[in-house]
Design a protein around this motif. Structure first.
Motif, PDB file in Angstrom:
ATOM      1  N   PRO A  94       0.831  -1.221   0.000  1.00 54.74           N
ATOM      2  CA  PRO A  94       0.000   0.000   0.000  1.00 54.74           C
ATOM      3  C   PRO A  94       0.861   1.265   0.000  1.00 54.74           C
ATOM      4  N   VAL A  95       0.475   2.228  -0.827  1.00 54.99           N
ATOM      5  CA  VAL A  95       1.145   3.535  -0.868  1.00 54.99           C
ATOM      6  C   VAL A  95       0.168   4.542  -0.284  1.00 54.99           C
ATOM      7  N   ARG A  96       0.574   5.200   0.789  1.00 55.16           N
ATOM      8  CA  ARG A  96      -0.322   6.162   1.450  1.00 55.16           C
ATOM      9  C   ARG A  96       0.443   7.449   1.730  1.00 55.16           C
ATOM     10  N   PRO A  97      -0.086   8.617   1.326  1.00 60.04           N
ATOM     11  CA  PRO A  97      -1.299   8.782   0.514  1.00 60.04           C
ATOM     12  C   PRO A  97      -1.114   8.146  -0.870  1.00 60.04           C
ATOM     13  N   GLY A  98      -2.201   8.000  -1.618  1.00 57.54           N
ATOM     14  CA  GLY A  98      -2.135   7.354  -2.931  1.00 57.54           C
ATOM     15  C   GLY A  98      -1.497   8.259  -3.972  1.00 57.54           C
ATOM     16  N   PRO A  99      -1.055   7.681  -5.090  1.00 54.50           N
ATOM     17  CA  PRO A  99      -0.368   8.440  -6.145  1.00 54.50           C
ATOM     18  C   PRO A  99      -1.177   9.618  -6.694  1.00 54.50           C
ATOM     19  N   ALA A 100      -2.513   9.586  -6.575  1.00 55.99           N
ATOM     20  CA  ALA A 100      -3.326  10.694  -7.113  1.00 55.99           C
ATOM     21  C   ALA A 100      -2.937  12.016  -6.455  1.00 55.99           C
ATOM     22  N   ALA A 101      -2.565  11.964  -5.181  1.00 58.18           N
ATOM     23  CA  ALA A 101      -2.205  13.196  -4.471  1.00 58.18           C
ATOM     24  C   ALA A 101      -0.914  13.780  -5.040  1.00 58.18           C
ATOM     25  N   LEU A 102       0.035  12.902  -5.370  1.00 61.28           N
ATOM     26  CA  LEU A 102       1.288  13.356  -5.982  1.00 61.28           C
ATOM     27  C   LEU A 102       0.998  13.997  -7.331  1.00 61.28           C
ATOM     28  N   ASP A 103       0.166  13.304  -8.085  1.00 65.46           N
ATOM     29  CA  ASP A 103      -0.148  13.727  -9.440  1.00 65.46           C
ATOM     30  C   ASP A 103      -0.716  15.150  -9.444  1.00 65.46           C
ATOM     31  N   VAL A 104      -1.657  15.409  -8.549  1.00 64.25           N
ATOM     32  CA  VAL A 104      -2.283  16.730  -8.485  1.00 64.25           C
ATOM     33  C   VAL A 104      -1.286  17.778  -7.996  1.00 64.25           C
ATOM     34  N   ALA A 105      -0.512  17.443  -6.958  1.00 66.67           N
ATOM     35  CA  ALA A 105       0.328  18.458  -6.319  1.00 66.67           C
ATOM     36  C   ALA A 105       1.584  18.788  -7.115  1.00 66.67           C
ATOM     37  N   GLN A 106       1.985  17.913  -8.048  1.00 68.57           N
ATOM     38  CA  GLN A 106       3.223  18.176  -8.794  1.00 68.57           C
ATOM     39  C   GLN A 106       3.053  19.236  -9.869  1.00 68.57           C
ATOM     40  N   ASP A 107       1.824  19.572 -10.172  1.00 70.78           N
ATOM     41  CA  ASP A 107       1.559  20.491 -11.279  1.00 70.78           C
ATOM     42  C   ASP A 107       0.612  21.583 -10.791  1.00 70.78           C
ATOM     43  N   ARG A 108       1.095  22.829 -10.812  1.00 70.64           N
ATOM     44  CA  ARG A 108       0.260  23.923 -10.293  1.00 70.64           C
ATOM     45  C   ARG A 108      -1.058  24.038 -11.047  1.00 70.64           C
ATOM     46  N   LEU A 109      -1.048  23.644 -12.336  1.00 69.50           N
ATOM     47  CA  LEU A 109      -2.285  23.748 -13.106  1.00 69.50           C
ATOM     48  C   LEU A 109      -3.328  22.751 -12.569  1.00 69.50           C
ATOM     49  N   SER A 110      -2.906  21.518 -12.314  1.00 73.64           N
ATOM     50  CA  SER A 110      -3.904  20.552 -11.839  1.00 73.64           C
ATOM     51  C   SER A 110      -4.305  20.858 -10.389  1.00 73.64           C
ATOM     52  N   GLU A 111      -3.383  21.468  -9.639  1.00 76.14           N
ATOM     53  CA  GLU A 111      -3.695  21.873  -8.268  1.00 76.14           C
ATOM     54  C   GLU A 111      -4.810  22.932  -8.250  1.00 76.14           C
ATOM     55  N   LYS A 112      -4.600  23.973  -9.079  1.00 82.80           N
ATOM     56  CA  LYS A 112      -5.602  25.057  -9.134  1.00 82.80           C
ATOM     57  C   LYS A 112      -6.929  24.533  -9.686  1.00 82.80           C
ATOM     58  N   THR A 113      -6.842  23.653 -10.697  1.00 82.93           N
ATOM     59  CA  THR A 113      -8.063  23.104 -11.288  1.00 82.93           C
ATOM     60  C   THR A 113      -8.825  22.289 -10.246  1.00 82.93           C
ATOM     61  N   ARG A 114      -8.070  21.523  -9.458  1.00 86.44           N
ATOM     62  CA  ARG A 114      -8.712  20.719  -8.401  1.00 86.44           C
ATOM     63  C   ARG A 114      -9.388  21.632  -7.378  1.00 86.44           C
ATOM     64  N   PHE A 115      -8.701  22.690  -6.960  1.00 86.53           N
ATOM     65  CA  PHE A 115      -9.308  23.637  -6.007  1.00 86.53           C
ATOM     66  C   PHE A 115     -10.634  24.140  -6.578  1.00 86.53           C
ATOM     67  N   GLU A 116     -10.570  24.588  -7.854  1.00 85.10           N
ATOM     68  CA  GLU A 116     -11.769  25.185  -8.455  1.00 85.10           C
ATOM     69  C   GLU A 116     -12.902  24.173  -8.560  1.00 85.10           C
ATOM     70  N   SER A 117     -12.570  22.944  -8.922  1.00 86.62           N
ATOM     71  CA  SER A 117     -13.645  21.949  -9.098  1.00 86.62           C
ATOM     72  C   SER A 117     -14.296  21.618  -7.755  1.00 86.62           C
ATOM     73  N   LEU A 118     -13.595  21.884  -6.666  1.00 83.61           N
ATOM     74  CA  LEU A 118     -14.164  21.616  -5.338  1.00 83.61           C
ATOM     75  C   LEU A 118     -14.807  22.870  -4.741  1.00 83.61           C
ATOM     76  N   GLY A 119     -14.822  23.952  -5.508  1.00 87.41           N
ATOM     77  CA  GLY A 119     -15.412  25.196  -5.012  1.00 87.41           C
ATOM     78  C   GLY A 119     -14.524  25.926  -4.014  1.00 87.41           C
ATOM     79  N   ILE A 120     -13.218  25.632  -4.030  1.00 86.39           N
ATOM     80  CA  ILE A 120     -12.274  26.315  -3.127  1.00 86.39           C
ATOM     81  C   ILE A 120     -11.763  27.558  -3.854  1.00 86.39           C
ATOM     82  N   ALA A 121     -11.948  28.728  -3.235  1.00 87.59           N
ATOM     83  CA  ALA A 121     -11.572  29.982  -3.907  1.00 87.59           C
ATOM     84  C   ALA A 121     -10.064  30.072  -4.089  1.00 87.59           C
ATOM     85  N   THR A 122      -9.625  30.542  -5.265  1.00 86.53           N
ATOM     86  CA  THR A 122      -8.201  30.817  -5.521  1.00 86.53           C
ATOM     87  C   THR A 122      -8.098  32.222  -6.101  1.00 86.53           C
TER      88      THR A 122
END
Ligand code: ATP
Ligand code: MG
Length: 380
Positions: A94-122
């Motif tokens: 088991p890898v914890r946290p899972g690879p999805a967290a790495l994937d999102v956090a390694q790229d500022r674009l996917s990080e901001k997109t994730r924030f926006e899709s969750l309704g988190i203001a940026t």
């Protein structure tokens, strides 16, 4: 008889990365009966003595096998581990946290997109793939603005504040002609962050919101807990981190940094790991972020995240300072990373505790005097 003895332990945790965060995870986990093994390509002076170090490149197959042998779970302390490696490890352990967290956090674009899709203001931002795109983005977002590389930025590296048209000219080339984002510059009242820990069964345990002070993009100081946090601000910060952690089915400690403007919070970035703004918790909280990360990834019950002592965390940047003089200060707890000194490098921190916030603030002034000015890299 010359073999290195293997510790008797209830849990064997593998850590990808070999920096000070790994050292402090091991420091916190070992008293609980947890043993650690590290995989890091470089010299990794911080973890010397804290567990076996497998020194090899990330694509080394022999190292892959040696690292995984006998492990119960794998985590990381460094967020630029290849996502493909995390996936491959996950086929065996088991890898914890899972690879999805790495994937999102390694790229500022996917990080901001994730924030926006969750309704988190940026703050306002746009993707940039060339000088032309930068110029149209400036027309939309205005000046000042911050151009940031999408990948591999840390401690303020890989970003440039653009204040005038002259700064905009040639900026895409200057930053290295790599994919970027452009952000509106936020005239924030202060910077705050929220560290939280999520368990395997999805419960989120937040630490209190803390206030962070940066010097040239490097965290210099954390005041824990942050002063004068309204119920609304606290609730929005906790809700944002909870939504983010749930969306990633996250296990372990994570952090979100925010800009605070009035009573509004704008998410700046996330860290899918223990975070410098949570270091105060080693001495100032009932259970530290490091111990709770280890507990979470091992499936153990978490400890309380409440404040035991109001704390000011001061980073030692570029210089280890004089340990004897630091230890002579009231309420000062020294955490040295065992690293060689280099301008701009975090080599340790001091947690300054008080029985009240005012006492901690007063003591922190004394410690600041002993530490002196941070030794910065001068913009490199
Ligand atoms: N859009 C912005 N407006 C105002 N200040 C900013 C902005 N972006 C970054 N900064 C300043 O620069 C600091 C570092 O930026 P950021 O957190 O994006 O970079 P980083 O290099 O990834 O840092 P870290 O070491 O936290 O990973 C911020 O904490 C803040 O002080
Ligand atoms: Mg940051």
């Amino acid at each position: 008889m010359n073999r290195v003895p293997v510790p008797v332990a209830d849990h064997h945790v593998g850590i990808l990365g070999g920096g000070q965060l790994g050292r402090m995870l091991a420091e916190a986990g070992r008293p609980l009966g947890v043993a650690f093994r590290f995989w890091a390509p470089g010299a990794a002076e911080s973890i010397a003595g804290f567990g076996e170090h497998i020194r090899a490149d990330w694509d080394d197959d022999a190292a892959f096998e040696r690292f995984l042998a006998g492990l119960d779970v794998v985590t990381w302390e460094f967020e630029n581990v290849p996502v493909s490696l995390a996936h491959r490890i996950g086929e065996f352990v088991p890898v914890r946290p899972g690879p999805a967290a790495l994937d999102v956090a390694q790229d500022r674009l996917s990080e901001k997109t994730r924030f926006e899709s969750l309704g988190i203001a940026t703050n306002a931002w746009l993707p940039i793939d060339g000088q032309g795109a930068l110029e149209s983005a400036i027309a939309e977002i205005g000046l000042p603005a911050v151009l940031k590389k999408r990948r591999f930025g840390y401690d303020g590296k890989g970003q440039e504040v653009l204040r005038s048209e002259a700064d905009v000219a040639g900026a895409f080339e200057r930053i290295g002609a790599v994919p970027c984002i452009l952000e509106a510059f936020v005239p924030f009242d202060r910077e705050v962050s929220l560290v939280a820990v999520r368990t395997i069964d999805g419960r989120v345990h937040p630490y209190p919101l803390v206030e962070n002070t940066h010097v040239e993009g490097i965290l210099s100081r954390t005041d824990a807990p942050a002063a004068a946090v309204s119920d609304g601000v606290r609730a929005r910060a906790e809700e944002a981190v909870r939504a983010l952690a749930d969306s990633l089915d996250y296990v372990g400690t994570l952090a979100v940094e925010f800009f605070q403007v009035g009573d509004e919070l704008l998410a700046n970035e996330m860290a899918p790991r223990v975070h410098n703004s949570g270091h105060w918790s080693q001495d100032g909280a009932v259970t530290s972020q490091f111990e709770n990360h280890v507990r979470a990834v091992c499936g153990l019950p978490l400890g309380p995240t409440s404040v035991a002592w109001p704390t000011v965390m001061l980073n030692l940047i570029g210089r280890r300072g004089d340990p004897e003089a630091l230890l002579a200060c009231d309420g000062a707890r020294l955490h040295d990373y065992g690293k060689s000194e280099r301008p701009g490098r975090k080599v340790g921190h001091v947690n300054v505790l008080g029985s009240t916030r005012d006492a901690a603030l007063e003591r922190a002034e004394v410690v600041r005097g002993v530490i002196g000015e941070p030794e910065l890299a001068g913009g490199s």
